[in-house]
Design an enzyme around this catalytic site. Sequence first.
Site, PDB file in Angstrom:
ATOM      1  CB  CYS A  86      -7.571  46.226 -11.944  1.00 23.35           C
ATOM      2  SG  CYS A  86      -6.453  45.184 -11.063  1.00 23.35           S
TER       3      CYS A  86
ATOM      4  CG  HIS B 292     -11.622  44.666 -11.251  1.00 22.59           C
ATOM      5  ND1 HIS B 292     -10.315  44.596 -10.840  1.00 22.59           N
ATOM      6  CD2 HIS B 292     -12.359  44.813 -10.124  1.00 22.59           C
ATOM      7  CE1 HIS B 292     -10.250  44.687  -9.527  1.00 22.59           C
ATOM      8  NE2 HIS B 292     -11.487  44.817  -9.067  1.00 22.59           N
TER       9      HIS B 292
END
Length: 280
Positions: free
Chosen positions: A77, A133
């Site tokens: 990610c 993130h």
Amino acid sequence: MASWSLRVASILLFSCASHLIVNGLENSKPPNILFLLADDFGWYDVGYHNPKIQTPNIDKLAKDGVILDSYYVQPVCTPTRGALMTGRYPIHTGLQHDVIHPKDPYGLPLDFELLPQKLKEAGYASHLVGKWHLGFYKWPYVPTKRGFDTSFGFWDGSENHYTHSVEGFLDFRDGEEPARNWNDTYAMYAYMKRMEKIVKSHDPAQPLFLYMAFQNVHDPVQAPQKYIDKYSFIKNTLRRGYAGMVDILDEAVGNITKAFTSAGYATKTIFFLKYPLGEF
């Protein structure tokens, strides 16, 4: 998941923003930008590749648009999102190694100017719904300090879709404040409510950048039972739950496009739907 197609999209968006800043906005209003990013969504998990999986809304976008069907991807990610936000390959941002974990004391370096910051210079309103993130260990690293007017969702990864917690801690934010009133609400429902609020309250005189970073179909595999039951013909329990997550993801895509259409933005918006072939 930061694929070449994602990198190209990022470069195009940066180029668009730079062009608008340099040439001005006097004679034309720039388009709205809707960037939909699906987590852990595989090649065989979309209807136009596998008719056993029902994704009519995504299929329609694909039919009416351009499909980039062969490309390289980042495996996790954080490198993906770093590539999108900076337009740079992850090795140039220092985020090529792994995802950012809850206790990691670092984030996307602050000396990089991010996509929402460039678009803000071009007059855009910028909103993030879903997953960030890219670091949060200090306030300057959170999304509302890096160009987004608002953000709603979670800052790390792999959180529970119902409790919105990771490693026993709540990871759900409305701006910079903990969002404590969504426990037991499936995350996608919460994101759709916020997306609809943003679109309905947006001033149409200002161009809009909405970055919808879906939590689906990221682990843990969770979905409301009615979506899972649609795939009762799938014997593997995990795969059946995953298919249910895809189903609600497609429903969300349909809701988003309907919201933009109802607001009169459908013909004034560039739609990007990006799904990786990697693991988040």
